[in-house]
Design a protein around this motif. Structure first.
Motif, PDB file in Angstrom:
ATOM      1  N   TYR A 139       0.813  -1.213   0.000  1.00 49.10           N
ATOM      2  CA  TYR A 139       0.000   0.000   0.000  1.00 49.10           C
ATOM      3  C   TYR A 139       0.850   1.268   0.000  1.00 49.10           C
ATOM      4  O   TYR A 139       0.692   2.125  -0.867  1.00 49.10           O
ATOM      5  N   HIS A 140       1.774   1.364   0.946  1.00 49.60           N
ATOM      6  CA  HIS A 140       2.533   2.603   1.054  1.00 49.60           C
ATOM      7  C   HIS A 140       3.549   2.774  -0.063  1.00 49.60           C
ATOM      8  O   HIS A 140       3.865   3.895  -0.440  1.00 49.60           O
TER       9      HIS A 140
ATOM     10  N   ASP B  75       3.029   2.085  -3.096  1.00 48.68           N
ATOM     11  CA  ASP B  75       2.274   2.683  -4.195  1.00 48.68           C
ATOM     12  C   ASP B  75       2.062   4.179  -3.990  1.00 48.68           C
ATOM     13  O   ASP B  75       2.031   4.944  -4.957  1.00 48.68           O
TER      14      ASP B  75
ATOM     15  N   ARG C 255      -6.664   4.221   4.980  1.00 46.98           N
ATOM     16  CA  ARG C 255      -6.899   3.372   3.815  1.00 46.98           C
ATOM     17  C   ARG C 255      -7.611   4.118   2.698  1.00 46.98           C
ATOM     18  O   ARG C 255      -8.467   3.562   2.012  1.00 46.98           O
TER      19      ARG C 255
ATOM     20  N   ASP D 160     -10.255   2.301   0.207  1.00 43.95           N
ATOM     21  CA  ASP D 160      -9.816   2.209  -1.183  1.00 43.95           C
ATOM     22  C   ASP D 160     -10.237   0.916  -1.862  1.00 43.95           C
ATOM     23  O   ASP D 160     -10.243   0.846  -3.098  1.00 43.95           O
ATOM     24  N   GLU D 161     -10.561  -0.093  -1.075  1.00 43.46           N
ATOM     25  CA  GLU D 161     -10.944  -1.383  -1.666  1.00 43.46           C
ATOM     26  C   GLU D 161     -12.082  -1.255  -2.674  1.00 43.46           C
ATOM     27  O   GLU D 161     -12.223  -2.068  -3.576  1.00 43.46           O
TER      28      GLU D 161
ATOM     29  N   VAL E  76      -6.250  -2.993  -4.533  1.00 51.45           N
ATOM     30  CA  VAL E  76      -5.319  -2.701  -3.439  1.00 51.45           C
ATOM     31  C   VAL E  76      -4.373  -3.884  -3.254  1.00 51.45           C
ATOM     32  O   VAL E  76      -4.812  -5.027  -3.214  1.00 51.45           O
TER      33      VAL E  76
ATOM     34  N   ASP F 158      -1.091  -6.744   2.047  1.00 51.65           N
ATOM     35  CA  ASP F 158      -0.528  -5.911   3.102  1.00 51.65           C
ATOM     36  C   ASP F 158       0.974  -6.062   3.265  1.00 51.65           C
ATOM     37  O   ASP F 158       1.587  -7.015   2.798  1.00 51.65           O
TER      38      ASP F 158
ATOM     39  N   HIS G  97      -6.859  -9.979   0.988  1.00 47.51           N
ATOM     40  CA  HIS G  97      -7.878  -8.949   0.978  1.00 47.51           C
ATOM     41  C   HIS G  97      -9.113  -9.434   0.254  1.00 47.51           C
ATOM     42  O   HIS G  97      -9.031 -10.033  -0.807  1.00 47.51           O
TER      43      HIS G  97
END
Lengths: 478, 478, 478
Positions: free
Chosen positions: A221-222, A224, C87, C438-439, C444, C447, C465
């Motif tokens: 995530y980060h 990106d 998020r 954001d999903e 996404v 993690d 996810h």
């Protein structure tokens, strides 16, 4: 070549290359490089002799703001765009930094020898425009890095840059001087060349078992979000990139407007295709990070021409679509059928839009008309002076197209040769299952989970990073 | 002083200082500060009276792009460079913001009184160059913050800044006006002063038991990437820093070129030494984030001189090596043997390269030659006018060296005094085991692990952050 | 409306809007938009005919550096300021990018029709100032996005932008042309309008059960650091924002100085109030990220006037306090009692300081004095020419105040109408418990915990996810 047992120790080779190179640069700069008349202390005299009324006429004030924007694109733009991998952000931004700092010195020399060597004194004189051109020259090698990201050692990258800058200077000389093409933003000389150069190298360095490191070939995530820093600084400053070395006055002004419009248009079609490609219409960060920039690449040649504002929008419209389709279909196809692994998809962002940009430039040049440009404007824009005073716009269009082919040929042939050089087992490149992993070339700190005090006993158990390249580890217990 | 029981409550002291200070600034600005003739509405008349042909001759257009680059260096460059600690990113970038916003107002007054006070009207007039100088002045205190990072309270930082700006203005007046030194990019007045100022404070504030917070005195993966934002914006815009207040025309042009080259050279030698220092040749982010900038610091004085392009490369070459060695050997030595804890290694990035830069400037000045500069160029560059019209370049070199010593002396003596002031137990500084922890002065959000919905029941159990400074906590159960 | 079962599939609607829109833009640009005389190839002739001595007089060189700063504010400033949610960083920076690229094209047309339509040729001519104005125009819609962040679909955002830009152009025409107000930095036309526009939309779209997604309506440590990138680029470049389209010469110079001072003052009072509001004096990142900017907003109208340096400090002093109080008290009040959910607190950063800025501008205008401005300066600054040649400063003040009211009225009424349009259940907006996630609209990545190899078996178990919007998930086991 038994890749699993590769020696990635670069403790001798990397310092050796850096030192030898930097000392060579100092010597060559000592022999060749001097300030030009606008950055030399003789400027006061020069001003008087040439009836220049004010210091503001110094080229510095025409180009320095654009130079700084280009500089940001090279170091933060390209650098952060390559931080998207979950565990290769150090390598992405750090090696980008190294390549550019290494390449720009060589670029000043190579471009100087071809373009600014005073035959009487034997000296190259440099000013702010030389700095911009040096940054541009590095961009070619940085683009090539995009195709190789995570798969090569820093020593290999320095070799890529050494040859990349050299090839760049030669093709640029052929295209701009011999063929007398116009290519202010470098669709041909920077993007098409750099893209195909990287792709050819990557093709020669094909790693059949790379899927072993697939675990790390993706974002988190980060990472990106970090990559969006790169994307946005490239996107915002692309108008400066394409206008940095165009003619003073209307040339710079028009190039900035055209690029601004093409980029805006690219964003919309990228979003549209990205959304269409997923069953629930979700957007893909890979597309947003990259294909939104295709309009800027494709305007590299035509930005300074009278392409018209709506023409710019059309260019952005088409290249946004093409680039996103590239990420969706061409990159997987290249990997599967052509055995070409292109980490950042430089084919879709640089090679293809650059080539298109070259041909768009050819068409716009061939369609140029005195009623649109005015007589003087036409001469100014295409530099129809001296031995080229009688060249027709149609001929110019043909040469522009030829120039695009020259750039691609240099990229493909040069890249293939450099690729073979890089296959010697002396460069310290990583084993397949250590690709995309900063552990190989960087001291990586412990993980974030190590922070909360409550969990401290736990961290000892699970998060001690091991030297992966030594391919053994033991779980330390508290 | 029982550090463990320290009271870090700053609810009264921080607002009080901010309000008193800001109100004082408003009153003093009301009494003293006015627009200069280029930013005043009388500019139209001034233009006509002085036969200035165009608005573009307004100093704004010569300096505003550089000002904005310097502004980015101060707030994003210094700020993000200090985000590298795993749990002090808020303090790094946030207190940097506070210091600079606090300091620049006082700097406009202090520098104004010394340099721009109109004896007739009793007013200080300001323009874009004043803003650049105010930013420069803050840089001294921000450098000092680098040595203190994580160990002091924001109230202490405001005291550091108040004295830092004051001392800066005095030493600047002595060096630039009385000794008539040249120091456009501030190797002496900014970097040597700021570095030794911070080191002296840190020495007086030595914390023998700081190892208790060692757990937090390091980076995590993403905090190192954040710090690279700071590094790169400093690196890219350093040519603007060193050229921002040099002479119009060739002065600005040359300073930018020289700094660009020195910085590039620093990158290569930093990489080389960093790689040599680790048994497998791995690079250390601490070196890449910091020592790559040493070339810019060391060119602060000489950038506007005719140091020649290869001279700039040599300066970058040497300072990159020296700075990296500093991180490898000098910082640990200072901590162990001199009891000097220097969080960011400002000794290696600012103090030492700044001092070197001062002496390099002295040598280059002493070696200046009319054949190289031209008669007019020499006068322009060294400002040999008025009472200094007959000064020789050799004398100038001697004064430059003397100026460097003045800057260091001001830093060391001033820092020692300020350090003793900061030892009073009234400033709300953290206990040893709360150093490098944002929890003390910031409301810190819950951890990232709190996000995935699947784990929610789990998070309640483990991730409730406790107010560490109250040194008790209970694990909340769902 | 059963929000839990909402269909968030935008695979048809989003691409359709983007394509239709972009094609419409191309057609309208083809019909209407041309280069102006400074960006057209006829510039050489134009220069000669108008006795312009040098290319440096091209408006490009007066405004391009400011344009690029504004561009950074729009894309990186606003974009990263909205990454603070744990998020919703993709949505924050990504949809900001989409809105601005979408809106700026429509802005060029709308503003062109009102301000730059040549009645003879029926064409709009554009140059660098048009690009700045287009960016400004988008800012209004981006501010509105701040109130809606996390609660709307990208298709809704495009509707917000379409109407937002249209309304902006109309109110701007009324305020600047019909009422002849001055509003260089857009306190009225950008901030007051944009803020109330977003608040009115958010009020109509009130979600009573939004607390269900409260889990995600907050920051994590690193997302707060990302947001500081946005804050700082806005803060640093705000002097360029407020001076970008002011008069050449003293106008640009003065506007930059005033904004620089007001912003510095805001920082100190924000820190003071933030610290006072917490029992241990800790600072809150929400305040530091936002209220520090209030001084820039409030100087949008008065920055080009002779407000004096201390006047600027006073403006920053007051608005920093008011804005921080807004975050502490007004936002919770609005949510609880007025049923108005304002994600980023645009009321405190834009609406209220913008309105104040409008009235401050009115007061400063009414207090203008020939002895302070000089006769010519007064005419220049307030553009008292043509039909407005005899307007008194008092009348001007009255019109400035009236302009502020017009901006607010346009925001509130326009926002309410747009809000009702957005309530149709066709736009793909998220269910209450999928807000701030954001999903819903982005692919996404997995993690961060998925990285360490040791834990790989574990990750399969916990971190897959799920497509949350399908409101079912199964825990995949290895």
């Amino acid at each position: 070549m038994q890749r699993l047992s590769r020696n990635t120790n670069i403790r001798v080779s990397l310092p050796a290359v850096c030192f030898v190179w930097q000392i060579a640069m100092i010597i060559l700069f000592g022999v060749f490089i001097r300030y030009d008349e606008e950055s030399d202390a003789h400027w006061v005299e020069f001003r008087r002799e040439n009836n220049i009324t004010s210091d503001i006429e110094n080229d510095f004030y025409f180009r320095y703001p654009s130079f700084q924007d280009v500089h940001v694109m090279i170091f933060v733009g390209f650098g952060f765009l390559m931080t998207f991998l979950k565990r290769y952000s150090f390598g992405g931004v750090g090696f980008n930094f190294l390549i550019a700092a290494f390449g720009l010195q060589w670029a000043l020399l190579m471009q100087g020898w071809f373009h600014a060597l005073n035959p009487e004194t034997g000296k190259i004189t440099i000013g702010v425009e030389s700095l911009i051109n040096a940054d541009f020259c590095c961009a070619g090698s940085l683009i090539a890095y995009g195709a190789l990201l995570g798969k090569v050692s820093p020593v290999q990258l320095l070799v890529v840059t050494l040859f990349g800058v050299t090839l760049f200077a030669v093709e640029e000389y052929i295209i701009l001087d011999l063929l007398h093409c116009r290519d202010a933003g470098g669709s041909m000389v920077i993007h098409a060349f750099g893209g195909y150069y990287g792709l050819a190298i990557s093709w020669v360095l094909y790693r059949p078992n790379l899927h072993q490191s697939k675990r790390l070939n993706g974002s988190v995530y980060h990472s990106d979000v970090f990559a969006m820093i790169g994307t946005l600084f490239l996107w915002m400053f692309w108008p400066s990139f394409n206008s940095a070395i165009t003619d003073h006055g209307d040339g710079q002004h028009r190039a900035a407007i055209n690029t601004y419009l093409a980029l805006a248009s690219s964003v919309l079609t990228t979003v549209a295709i990205s959304s269409m490609s997923q069953k629930r219409g979700k957007l893909d960060m890979v597309h947003i990070q990259n294909a939104t920039l295709a309009g800027g690449v494709a305007m590299g040649t035509a930005a300074e021409f009278m392409i018209t504002p709506y023409g710019s929008l059309i260019v952005g419209f088409c290249t946004g679509i093409i680039s996103t389709f590239g990420y969706l279909f061409v990159t997987p196809f290249l990997e599967k059928h052509l055995k070409l692994q292109d980490t950042c998809g430089v084919h879709n962002l640089h090679a293809m839009p650059g080539m298109l940009g070259g041909f768009i430039g050819a068409i716009v040049a061939a369609a140029a008309d005195e009623s649109v440009y005015s007589r003087e404007g036409l001469i100014n824009t295409f530099d129809f002076e001296g031995e080229f005073a009688n060249r027709s716009v149609g001929t110019q269009g043909g040469f522009q197209a030829a120039g695009t082919c020259v750039a691609i040929a240099f990229g493909l042939v040069g890249g293939a040769i450099v690729g073979f050089i890089l296959r010697f087992p002396i460069w310290g490149d990583p084993a397949d299952d250590n690709c995309y992993d900063d552990e190989v070339y960087w001291e990586v700190p412990e993980d974030e989970e190590a922070i909360p005090p409550v969990l401290e006993y736990n961290n000892h158990m699970i998060h001690k990073h091991q030297d992966i390249s030594e391919s053994n580890f033991s779980v330390e217990q508290s």
